[in-house]
Design an enzyme around this catalytic site. Structure first.
Site, PDB file in Angstrom:
ATOM      1  N   HIS A  52       1.034  -1.255   0.258  1.00  0.00           N
ATOM      2  CA  HIS A  52      -0.014  -0.089   0.050  1.00  0.00           C
ATOM      3  C   HIS A  52       0.825   1.394  -0.069  1.00  0.00           C
ATOM      4  O   HIS A  52       2.144   1.181   0.140  1.00  0.00           O
ATOM      5  CB  HIS A  52      -1.135  -0.072   1.206  1.00  0.00           C
ATOM      6  CG  HIS A  52      -0.528   0.126   2.485  1.00  0.00           C
ATOM      7  ND1 HIS A  52       0.563  -0.904   2.908  1.00  0.00           N
ATOM      8  CD2 HIS A  52      -0.418   1.065   3.392  1.00  0.00           C
ATOM      9  CE1 HIS A  52       0.953  -0.595   4.265  1.00  0.00           C
ATOM     10  NE2 HIS A  52       0.322   0.745   4.495  1.00  0.00           N
ATOM     11  N   HIS A  54       1.350   3.905   1.885  1.00  0.00           N
ATOM     12  CA  HIS A  54       2.071   4.785   2.909  1.00  0.00           C
ATOM     13  C   HIS A  54       3.616   4.898   2.828  1.00  0.00           C
ATOM     14  O   HIS A  54       4.279   4.000   2.465  1.00  0.00           O
ATOM     15  CB  HIS A  54       1.623   4.148   4.204  1.00  0.00           C
ATOM     16  CG  HIS A  54       0.007   4.568   4.764  1.00  0.00           C
ATOM     17  ND1 HIS A  54      -0.546   3.740   5.642  1.00  0.00           N
ATOM     18  CD2 HIS A  54      -0.723   5.321   4.207  1.00  0.00           C
ATOM     19  CE1 HIS A  54      -1.759   3.992   5.769  1.00  0.00           C
ATOM     20  NE2 HIS A  54      -1.975   5.171   4.803  1.00  0.00           N
ATOM     21  N   ASP A  56       5.933   5.057   4.856  1.00  0.00           N
ATOM     22  CA  ASP A  56       7.021   4.075   5.459  1.00  0.00           C
ATOM     23  C   ASP A  56       7.105   2.652   4.858  1.00  0.00           C
ATOM     24  O   ASP A  56       7.675   1.742   5.388  1.00  0.00           O
ATOM     25  CB  ASP A  56       6.772   3.937   7.047  1.00  0.00           C
ATOM     26  CG  ASP A  56       5.266   3.236   7.179  1.00  0.00           C
ATOM     27  OD1 ASP A  56       4.223   3.679   6.565  1.00  0.00           O
ATOM     28  OD2 ASP A  56       5.009   2.447   8.370  1.00  0.00           O
ATOM     29  N   HIS A  57       6.139   2.608   3.784  1.00  0.00           N
ATOM     30  CA  HIS A  57       6.227   1.358   3.172  1.00  0.00           C
ATOM     31  C   HIS A  57       6.981   1.438   1.584  1.00  0.00           C
ATOM     32  O   HIS A  57       7.281   0.472   1.012  1.00  0.00           O
ATOM     33  CB  HIS A  57       4.700   0.753   2.689  1.00  0.00           C
ATOM     34  CG  HIS A  57       4.325   0.360   4.080  1.00  0.00           C
ATOM     35  ND1 HIS A  57       4.133  -0.848   4.443  1.00  0.00           N
ATOM     36  CD2 HIS A  57       4.021   1.007   5.255  1.00  0.00           C
ATOM     37  CE1 HIS A  57       3.712  -1.102   5.753  1.00  0.00           C
ATOM     38  NE2 HIS A  57       3.634   0.196   6.090  1.00  0.00           N
ATOM     39  N   HIS A 107      -7.476  -1.185   5.832  1.00  0.00           N
ATOM     40  CA  HIS A 107      -6.282   0.167   6.340  1.00  0.00           C
ATOM     41  C   HIS A 107      -6.253   1.142   5.417  1.00  0.00           C
ATOM     42  O   HIS A 107      -6.242   2.225   5.885  1.00  0.00           O
ATOM     43  CB  HIS A 107      -4.996  -0.862   6.334  1.00  0.00           C
ATOM     44  CG  HIS A 107      -3.908  -0.002   6.944  1.00  0.00           C
ATOM     45  ND1 HIS A 107      -3.721   0.768   8.199  1.00  0.00           N
ATOM     46  CD2 HIS A 107      -2.740   0.311   6.122  1.00  0.00           C
ATOM     47  CE1 HIS A 107      -2.550   1.451   8.065  1.00  0.00           C
ATOM     48  NE2 HIS A 107      -2.092   1.157   6.876  1.00  0.00           N
ATOM     49  N   ASP A 130       0.034  -3.757   6.326  1.00  0.00           N
ATOM     50  CA  ASP A 130      -0.085  -3.349   7.755  1.00  0.00           C
ATOM     51  C   ASP A 130      -1.956  -3.906   7.934  1.00  0.00           C
ATOM     52  O   ASP A 130      -2.730  -3.114   8.524  1.00  0.00           O
ATOM     53  CB  ASP A 130      -0.415  -1.719   7.750  1.00  0.00           C
ATOM     54  CG  ASP A 130       0.797  -1.135   7.676  1.00  0.00           C
ATOM     55  OD1 ASP A 130       1.866  -2.133   8.097  1.00  0.00           O
ATOM     56  OD2 ASP A 130       1.044   0.150   7.795  1.00  0.00           O
ATOM     57  N   HIS A 168       5.025  -4.539  10.610  1.00  0.00           N
ATOM     58  CA  HIS A 168       5.525  -3.711  11.968  1.00  0.00           C
ATOM     59  C   HIS A 168       5.321  -4.978  13.035  1.00  0.00           C
ATOM     60  O   HIS A 168       4.785  -5.740  12.934  1.00  0.00           O
ATOM     61  CB  HIS A 168       4.596  -2.765  12.355  1.00  0.00           C
ATOM     62  CG  HIS A 168       4.622  -1.734  11.288  1.00  0.00           C
ATOM     63  ND1 HIS A 168       5.401  -0.580  11.493  1.00  0.00           N
ATOM     64  CD2 HIS A 168       3.726  -1.297  10.235  1.00  0.00           C
ATOM     65  CE1 HIS A 168       5.066   0.386  10.276  1.00  0.00           C
ATOM     66  NE2 HIS A 168       4.306  -0.136   9.852  1.00  0.00           N
TER      67      HIS A 168
HETATM   68 ZN   LIG Z   1       0.049   1.599   6.355  1.00  0.00          ZN
END
Ligand SMILES: [Zn+2]
Length: 250
Positions: A52, A54, A56-57, A107, A130, A168
């Site tokens: 996805h 985001h 941090d990905h 999410h 996530d 995570h």
């Molecule tokens: Zn995320």
């Protein structure tokens, strides 16, 4: 094939598959730790799997692409850095093994998961981003709570030996929440004793069914806890939504 977690930021894992001097990584939020690992193990990056959008990905994709210009970037179609858009049911070849794409929104509206089946093994390895965490699940950002519940129910339909590789490590804090809604869950108590100073991932579905409140909607203790929040109707959707709400405030 081997699968290795590369720690990134405070609590991200960038999962890296490797075979025959080739590597494929999942959700590289930053490039530096991946580049260091590839160099240290003399690997070349074949492709990147994105779950996805985001930051941090995907934050490391550009630098990885610069170092490995031929790398294919698989992911949901509305992410700019993706070079090969993935949809429900697509099958790709990852280092000689088949990977099936599932759309698991909730999410985010466009979250996907990658189900890798290594030759000769019965249960898949699931890169779930996530969507599912050990003892918990992702927060709802731009998807809906109904989508998230449906996505987790799909995961729950997989074989018990399925291994999940979340992005995570939130396990210890998730277990504290799990015990707040199901204090007598002995499996969760035992898991928390281990989780506090040990990496806990990947996890099996069987383990998650025992400790993850979002997969335990029929637990009497959880239903009682949710009823205390003043819910008039107890069904799976209501329990799930109420749990997510309680977790947001925990
Ligand atoms: Zn995320």
């Amino acid at each position: 094939m081997t699968i290795t977690p590369i720690p990134a930021f405070n609590d991200n894992y960038i999962w890296l598959m490797q075979a025959n001097e080739q590597a494929v990584c999942v959700d590289p939020g930053e490039a530096a730790p991946v580049l260091a690992y590839l160099q240290q193990h003399r690997l070349s990056l074949h492709s990147i799997l994105i779950t996805h959008h985001h930051r941090d990905h995907i934050g490391g994709v550009a630098d990885l692409q610069e170092a490995f210009p031929d790398a294919i970037i698989y992911g949901p179609e509305d992410i700019a850095c993706v070079t090969q858009a993935m949809q429900e049911g697509d099958v790709l070849d990852v280092l000689g093994e088949p990977v099936v794409v599932w759309e698991v929104p909730g999410h985010t509206h466009n979250h996907i998961a990658y189900l890798l089946t290594i030759h000769g093994t019965a249960a898949p390895h699931v890169f779930c981003g996530d969507t599912l965490f050990s003892a918990g699940c992702g927060r709802v950002f731009c998807g809906t709570i109904e989508q998230l519940q449906h996505s987790l129910a799909r995961f729950q339909s997989l074989p018990d030996a399925t291994l999940f590789y979340p992005a995570h490590e939130y396990t210890a804090s998730n277990l504290r929440f799990a015990l707040s809604v199901e204090p007598d869950n002995q499996a969760a108590i035992a898991a928390l004793a281990v989780a506090t100073d040990t990496p806990t991932l990947p996890v099996t579905l069987a383990h998650e069914k025992a400790i993850n409140p979002f997969l335990r909607l029929d637990s009497e203790q959880i239903q009682q806890q949710v009823a205390l929040q003043g819910m008039s109707m107890i069904n799976d959707a209501a329990v799930f939504a109420s749990l997510r709400q309680l977790k947001n405030q925990f």
